[in-house]
Design a protein around this motif. Structure first.
Motif, mmCIF file in Angstrom:
data_model
loop_
_atom_site.group_PDB
_atom_site.id
_atom_site.type_symbol
_atom_site.label_atom_id
_atom_site.label_comp_id
_atom_site.label_asym_id
_atom_site.label_seq_id
_atom_site.Cartn_x
_atom_site.Cartn_y
_atom_site.Cartn_z
ATOM 1 N N SER A 37 94.590 94.738 101.462
ATOM 2 C CA SER A 37 95.740 93.838 101.597
ATOM 3 C C SER A 37 95.935 93.437 103.049
ATOM 4 N N ILE A 38 96.141 92.152 103.273
ATOM 5 C CA ILE A 38 96.421 91.636 104.621
ATOM 6 C C ILE A 38 97.616 90.700 104.518
ATOM 7 N N ASN A 39 98.752 91.134 105.034
ATOM 8 C CA ASN A 39 99.955 90.296 105.003
ATOM 9 C C ASN A 39 100.189 89.638 103.654
ATOM 10 N N GLY A 40 100.123 90.410 102.618
ATOM 11 C CA GLY A 40 100.412 89.859 101.295
ATOM 12 C C GLY A 40 99.194 89.290 100.588
ATOM 13 N N LEU A 41 98.149 89.052 101.335
ATOM 14 C CA LEU A 41 96.907 88.558 100.734
ATOM 15 C C LEU A 41 96.124 89.764 100.225
ATOM 16 N N VAL A 42 95.500 89.615 99.058
ATOM 17 C CA VAL A 42 94.802 90.741 98.461
ATOM 18 C C VAL A 42 93.325 90.387 98.256
ATOM 19 N N ILE A 43 92.438 91.188 98.856
ATOM 20 C CA ILE A 43 90.993 90.955 98.688
ATOM 21 C C ILE A 43 90.444 92.035 97.784
ATOM 22 N N GLY A 44 89.800 91.613 96.698
ATOM 23 C CA GLY A 44 89.277 92.576 95.743
ATOM 24 C C GLY A 44 90.116 92.636 94.485
ATOM 25 N N GLY A 45 91.098 91.748 94.384
ATOM 26 C CA GLY A 45 91.915 91.673 93.178
ATOM 27 C C GLY A 45 91.415 90.552 92.273
ATOM 28 N N ARG A 46 92.332 89.984 91.488
ATOM 29 C CA ARG A 46 91.922 88.973 90.522
ATOM 30 C C ARG A 46 91.614 87.633 91.202
ATOM 31 N N GLN A 47 92.288 87.416 92.334
ATOM 32 C CA GLN A 47 92.134 86.134 93.017
ATOM 33 C C GLN A 47 90.877 86.101 93.902
ATOM 34 N N ALA B 275 93.338 72.709 101.745
ATOM 35 C CA ALA B 275 92.416 72.841 100.601
ATOM 36 C C ALA B 275 92.679 74.123 99.827
ATOM 37 N N ASN B 276 93.765 74.828 100.220
ATOM 38 C CA ASN B 276 94.160 76.070 99.537
ATOM 39 C C ASN B 276 93.225 77.237 99.771
ATOM 40 N N ALA B 277 92.480 77.212 100.871
ATOM 41 C CA ALA B 277 91.724 78.407 101.237
ATOM 42 C C ALA B 277 92.674 79.385 101.915
ATOM 43 N N HIS B 278 92.198 80.630 102.144
ATOM 44 C CA HIS B 278 93.149 81.707 102.438
ATOM 45 C C HIS B 278 93.070 82.320 103.821
ATOM 46 N N VAL B 279 91.911 82.322 104.419
ATOM 47 C CA VAL B 279 91.721 82.995 105.695
ATOM 48 C C VAL B 279 90.962 82.049 106.615
ATOM 49 N N LEU B 280 91.283 82.110 107.904
ATOM 50 C CA LEU B 280 90.590 81.290 108.894
ATOM 51 C C LEU B 280 89.531 82.131 109.592
ATOM 52 N N ARG B 281 88.303 81.636 109.616
ATOM 53 C CA ARG B 281 87.271 82.342 110.358
ATOM 54 C C ARG B 281 86.879 81.506 111.570
ATOM 55 N N GLY B 282 86.362 82.165 112.587
ATOM 56 C CA GLY B 282 85.920 81.459 113.783
ATOM 57 C C GLY B 282 85.449 82.489 114.788
ATOM 58 N N GLY B 283 84.351 82.190 115.474
ATOM 59 C CA GLY B 283 83.754 83.168 116.389
ATOM 60 C C GLY B 283 84.208 82.958 117.825
ATOM 61 N N ASP C 292 89.225 102.949 105.579
ATOM 62 C CA ASP C 292 88.783 102.747 104.196
ATOM 63 C C ASP C 292 88.936 101.303 103.735
ATOM 64 N N ARG C 293 89.213 100.392 104.696
ATOM 65 C CA ARG C 293 89.367 98.986 104.286
ATOM 66 C C ARG C 293 88.120 98.192 104.695
ATOM 67 N N VAL C 294 87.068 98.355 103.895
ATOM 68 C CA VAL C 294 85.794 97.702 104.191
ATOM 69 C C VAL C 294 85.509 96.652 103.116
ATOM 70 N N ILE C 295 85.137 95.475 103.560
ATOM 71 C CA ILE C 295 84.744 94.382 102.658
ATOM 72 C C ILE C 295 83.267 94.116 102.898
ATOM 73 N N PRO D 64 85.299 95.683 97.853
ATOM 74 C CA PRO D 64 85.223 94.253 97.548
ATOM 75 C C PRO D 64 83.942 93.636 98.112
ATOM 76 N N VAL D 65 83.460 92.598 97.458
ATOM 77 C CA VAL D 65 82.200 91.952 97.846
ATOM 78 C C VAL D 65 82.434 90.453 98.006
ATOM 79 N N VAL D 66 82.101 89.931 99.167
ATOM 80 C CA VAL D 66 82.166 88.474 99.363
ATOM 81 C C VAL D 66 80.781 87.952 99.705
#
Lengths: 337, 337, 337, 337
Positions: free
Chosen positions: C84-94, C120-128, C230-233, C265-267
């Motif tokens: 869970s990250i600020n209400g966002l859930v990775i590894g759930g139904r969404q 576009a309703n995406a959830h997380v911002l990535r950038g290096g 223990d929060r590994v994706i 969770p697996v992405v």
């Protein structure tokens, strides 16, 4: 093709290469950079031997520019090729599922399997009569007897059949029994066999060699097409990698890539690709989502009861479930099942 | 074979697997660890289908224990196999070098090449009459005319010849002309062809497939041996990897490994293995130092002047130099050239 | 672990191996077959050095039985891990989509990109901000300045951010700015780094090395888990194979396989996996159909206008279309987007 | 770099790409063939982002022409680089053998090993104090205590020592103890670490990643060279392939290839490359015959008695025999041992 000369190649060496290219009937296009001279070759339509040029003094390497396949390419044939078999259409809007046992073992086994295939709404019956086996001591298939069983079960169920042909001299025999001739992964570069099926009057299901690139798969298709048979179905079945939890690694991006490079239909074999039954279902869904035109599924990848009572071995319930789960995925990408 | 049961497999599942193994005529050896039950299978000499067992409920995976090859194994045949051809011995103390052009192009080209091969003290003439080509548009070889040229040049020089056979129906024809039948890398799992050369009265040079394991190479040898031909020469010719500066990656440790696992002679083809002339010489030396029994060298990997005046193309001076540099390496590992 | 003795191993050799195993605190389970003796090792919970045993006289090889990962395994932790990250859930139904540019170039570029990601309703911002580059002469990222921009854009848009950390000493710095720490493919076996993020108070997105096995990926996760985080994706991003039309080969079956072996969770990262924009959409669909919990998409894999006006470069229209096409696939497999 | 336009690319698309290239400060060289337009890019010395161009409309793909490494290339530095350490010369006529245990375990173990190394006439002592291990539960090395033991044994025997450094912050510490800093295969693309050893005052032994191309190895060397350290020794240690009888596949042709492409010394590690002691000797000979400047040999690849009495474990007799057998091979290729 482009020739990259070595740094410090002399003008005599450059002139020599240019002369050789012209002697081969091609045009020359020189481009002198600061560090390297590049020689572009303007082709005359015939293939050129890269290594012949690479042996010349002063040459560092050559770089191919054009794709070596032509008849198989979408550039040459922009619209999708559609293969029709007795009213069934492969390469159209409908996803085609071909299922059945690895090897034909008996009439009863095959008939029961075929009924399960049909009742789950799959479209084509697969089954091997000639089996390529790594070991000379393994069961090599029933041969012509297996072909007769396939034809009999087709009569009884109406399902068209696809079966493997392993040698050029088997082509006439298999053609009399089968609706689709399968070229196995180990035969993808068996050129005598490609030639033979190129002259046969049957669609060909061409499996990618487990060690073959997408380009080599298309070149193998080119062999068949160039001998007059334009009904070729490409099959991604997993490539060999260092990963060993699965038997092979399904190259899922090969599906859209093949659809972009070529006009031929593309199917996926998740059974051989993964080697594990519990991966077949998710990979089947992935294949359809990626744009595959069909699937090749092993009804029972050597089930528990094999030669004795293999007829149950398709596990009809599980296969039916797979088909059921596939339908919404097909619809999600604008296809039907 | 060993069966690893899943963590938490029930005793009913374990009993089921054990019963199935016994039904197949094998013995069972149970070993219950803290986390997993392991079932050892005591074989009855016949190969067992791993996947059949892996489908059973509660099974996590199976692990093969015995090597699947037998006739090809050193366990079965501890002393080295030596292949004799008209007084020439492959697999003995002497390193045997087979050299010549990729393709036979004309009598003059081959004769001149053969003379260069002979004067450099190499032992066997190689040259292709039937050529497997990735593209249907490339030169496919002279066919029987090429075989006739090979035989004529053998008469004139006394060099035995090795040439590729690509399809089962070519075997009788090639056998009448050649001293050694070559199975190309793309044909290593062409089982109909392996069967055919297994019944031929000629030694077979079996090339490793470019993405075949050492075990699969030995299984392909097993096919030939099991059909009655015990004169098989194994050939490492490079495997396909992600590295692309070279065409393939020579698996140098396969040489001592094959010598340990098998009694058959092992030769190395550095020309196809590297695809670059300037790597052939160092890799040839490495092969001899690693224990190879011979080398297969392409006299001119498509030289500059090819079909027109390819006869010069062996570059006799360079090949002679390679042979000269090889001799001290051979002697350093207790061999002769 | 199982020890396979050589054919003909003496009883003294067998006794020696057994004694050594017991000396290491393990139990021994002997099984004498017709051709080979097999020694089962009953472990004591500590890992055993295979090579130490393999060096002993009479030993042919050892075979590991247990998976070497524990905390990462589903056996150990049967229910799915949810991050869970600020209400966002990775590894759930969404299905969670993380998108953005390869490199942070400027505040304007990132903000405009982030707005497109959000709309576009995406959830997380990535950038290096720190970029691993094959060449020392390539742009290495903006460093801390890039991190500040990421944090500022998060403030403005509400999107959590994921960014790569390349060295142990960067971990505290990156932790102060980022919501998820990314371990890149080249760092998957950088153990000092795994240790450092194992002690950090942030979820970790762990990318599979491009030539790492599924087991090695899980062992890398094990490093992180064993240091308390223990929060590994897990992230499948393509492996290196001989195929070169695509930059890497997405291992699609790794998705269901990882879900079976592990609770994490697996992405999937289809952008790096394929290297071709026009394959990203079909492979994204395939990933979701195969059971992935999320996607990592490069908004503009180095778009045409880069540093000058890269803000348009996400090509918002195309990304929005991808998101739109993904929704029915997600629903077809019982997920939401 | 060359840009291959799609068949049917419009002249507007071609003009667009040309304009973009010029905007990046490069020259344009147009070549219109019958089927494709090719755009040659005349560089300005700075690296160009291929993908940026590949995203443009009408572009099929780009083809790099120049090698991306410069300081590491033989074009830039034609004569061999020779690395000197206390009178020892790596990259000269003499073959240098570095030997010792995988891990430093105790002073006694290392001293006894070092004496065996010295009495067999090997030149450098290797031994790990920081150990990269796939499992977090395996022995991770003695750390600084191990470094102190290495330095003490160097005092006692006069042998220079090489040892691995795993993280940037360890570089100063390891530099105070070691004569050569080793970068392990898993760290070959750890850019922060390459940067750190690039600024250290010690020669660096750079191992090829098991998943890395020859070009990537040279790019990793370029990182070190570009930070000011010009004493880099390249090490081939086997790459990952589908073959699993050996742990990795030694890429023997990489040895002459690296010597042709680069001026840096090249050594081979047959112990990690093969993973089997009985292949180390033949592969060592092959490496020397192929032109390697040295060898890295594990004295005891985890011997039978390990932590207890590992000192005997170098098996001095066998190592001495290996050294003895190597000498005639070295002489056969004009080197000394």
């Amino acid at each position: 093709m482009i020739v990259v000369m070595k740094q410090g190649a002399t003008s005599a060496q450059i002139a020599n290469v240019a002369a050789r290219i012209e002697q081969l009937g091609c045009g020359v296009h020189l481009s002198e950079g600061e560090e390297r001279t590049i020689i572009g070759i303007i082709g005359n339509g015939r293939p050129l031997d890269r290594e012949q040029i690479e042996r010349m003094d002063g040459v560092e390497r050559t770089v191919p520019i054009l794709r070596p396949f032509k008849l198989a390419s979408r550039d040459f044939h922009p619209q999708d090729t559609v293969v029709s078999i007795n009213g069934l259409v492969i390469g159209g809007r409908q996803i085609i599922v071909m299922a059945g046992p690895c090897a034909v073992e008996s009439h009863d086994q095959l008939l029961e399997t075929a009924r399960a295939v049909k009742s789950a709404n799959a479209h084509v019956l697969r089954g091997g009569a000639f089996k390529p086996r790594t070991s000379p001591y393994s069961f090599q298939g029933l041969g012509e007897e297996g072909l007769r069983i396939l034809a009999a079960v087709r009569e009884e169920t109406g399902l068209p059949v696809v079966t493997e042909v392993m040698a050029p001299q088997q082509v006439p025999l298999v053609t009399t029994y089968a609706d689709i001739l399968q070229i196995g992964a180990r035969s993808m570069q068996n050129y005598a066999l490609l030639h033979a099926v190129g002259e046969a009057q049957r669609p060909v299901l061409l499996k990618r060699g487990m060690m073959s690139t997408v380009e080599e798969l298309l070149m193998a298709a080119e062999y068949i097409l160039s001998h007059g048979n334009d009904r070729v179905i490409l099959c991604e079945r997993g490539i060999r990698t260092f990963e060993h939890y699965t038997r092979n690694t399904i190259d899922i991006s090969a599906v859209p890539l093949l659809k972009q490079l070529s006009h031929l239909p593309v199917v996926v074999d998740p059974s051989h690709g993964t080697g594990k039954w519990n991966l077949v279902e998710p990979v089947s869904r992935a294949a359809v989502a990626a744009g595959a035109d069909g699937l090749l599924i092993e009804g029972h990848p050597r089930p528990e009861e094999a030669l004795s009572d293999g007829a149950q071995s398709l596990k009809p319930a599980r296969f039916a479930e797979l088909m059921k789960g596939l339908r919404p995925v097909a619809e999600a990408v604008g296809r039907t099942l």
